[in-house]
Design a protein around this motif. Sequence first.
Motif, PDB file in Angstrom:
ATOM      1  N   THR A  86       4.050  -0.933   3.614  1.00  0.00           N
ATOM      2  CA  THR A  86       3.369   0.344   3.421  1.00  0.00           C
ATOM      3  C   THR A  86       4.388   1.433   3.102  1.00  0.00           C
ATOM      4  O   THR A  86       5.274   1.722   3.910  1.00  0.00           O
ATOM      5  N   TYR A  92      -1.134   5.053   8.022  1.00  0.00           N
ATOM      6  CA  TYR A  92      -0.500   3.900   8.654  1.00  0.00           C
ATOM      7  C   TYR A  92      -1.520   3.073   9.442  1.00  0.00           C
ATOM      8  O   TYR A  92      -1.485   1.836   9.417  1.00  0.00           O
ATOM      9  N   ARG A 128      -3.207  -0.986  -2.685  1.00  0.00           N
ATOM     10  CA  ARG A 128      -4.062   0.079  -2.154  1.00  0.00           C
ATOM     11  C   ARG A 128      -3.299   1.393  -2.119  1.00  0.00           C
ATOM     12  O   ARG A 128      -2.116   1.437  -1.770  1.00  0.00           O
ATOM     13  N   CYS A 165      -3.544   0.882   7.185  1.00  0.00           N
ATOM     14  CA  CYS A 165      -2.760  -0.243   6.683  1.00  0.00           C
ATOM     15  C   CYS A 165      -2.486  -1.274   7.769  1.00  0.00           C
ATOM     16  O   CYS A 165      -2.504  -2.481   7.517  1.00  0.00           O
ATOM     17  N   ILE A 167      -1.566  -4.925   5.929  1.00  0.00           N
ATOM     18  CA  ILE A 167      -0.722  -4.701   4.750  1.00  0.00           C
ATOM     19  C   ILE A 167       0.720  -5.108   5.080  1.00  0.00           C
ATOM     20  O   ILE A 167       1.248  -4.737   6.129  1.00  0.00           O
ATOM     21  N   ALA A 226       0.852  -1.192   0.000  1.00  0.00           N
ATOM     22  CA  ALA A 226       0.000   0.000   0.000  1.00  0.00           C
ATOM     23  C   ALA A 226       0.886   1.239   0.000  1.00  0.00           C
ATOM     24  O   ALA A 226       2.031   1.199   0.463  1.00  0.00           O
ATOM     25  N   ASN A 232       4.835  -4.464   8.305  1.00  0.00           N
ATOM     26  CA  ASN A 232       3.692  -4.668   9.194  1.00  0.00           C
ATOM     27  C   ASN A 232       4.163  -4.832  10.627  1.00  0.00           C
ATOM     28  O   ASN A 232       3.514  -4.362  11.570  1.00  0.00           O
TER      29      ASN A 232
END
Length: 276
Positions: free
Chosen positions: A138, A127, A33, A130, A135, A8, A217
């Motif tokens: 990111t 953030y 995304r 996500c 996600i 993302a 993540n």
Amino acid sequence: MLDNKTVAVVVPCYNESQQIMMVLDSMPSFVDRIIVVDDASKDDTVGTVIKNLTDNTSTLELTSNLNNEIAPNIYNRADIEVKRKSIDEIQKFTPSEILNKNPNTEKIIVIKHLENGGVGAAIATGYKWCKDHDIDCTAVMAGDGQMDPDELESICKPVIAEDIDYVKGNRLIHKSAWVIIPRVRFLGNSILSILTKIASGYWGVSDTQSGYTAISNNALNSVPLYDIYKRYGMPNDLLVKLNIAFCTIREVKIKPIYGVGEKSKLNIIKVSLPIL
């Protein structure tokens, strides 16, 4: 996806109605995304994005992990507590609303801050989205077009392929840096970078002010996102928080980009003193 990992890009915006579509239209196809976070712009940034959204449906459906039910047992008390904290912390972020009708299946997610929070607050909001949607990687790209989308893969790759927690683009080591970057910014950046090395403990980081980044993540779940410095000192503050959380970091060389139509909102003196 990139190597079967979700990607993302958070795009913080403030008065970027003239530039934002250039950023969105040039986004690489592997991005799953795009999280556009409008920080209560005074122009029609949000309207520009929404009226230009065509064929925004994604084949990858993403749902918030906050909606997942966890059946209690003797082993998952920690999981339940993490979920509870993730729900409770929503109130600590800048108030916002998601403008999408079908956010689970739309590629570009439009989030509007109900009050101006600052660029750090806008990134933190992205953030949070996500993090809640699990996600894997990111990235952050500014809404003014100063980041080359062709360099996004090199920014994300260490997170995707090597389990690095945080990657920053480094403009200062590019051979054109002294020519392209305005002298005041180059020198100010260098000074802030030295001081941030001392404060954060990340001695290998040279371009601490670079906003072209990617985060894992694991890192999103390791730092209090709502507590990140809300304005231009955000990159410095985040580095300190990441080192406290024992996160790994890497820099990759990127091009310095100026003169693509962006209008600087940065007051060097006003911004530098609080950061110092």
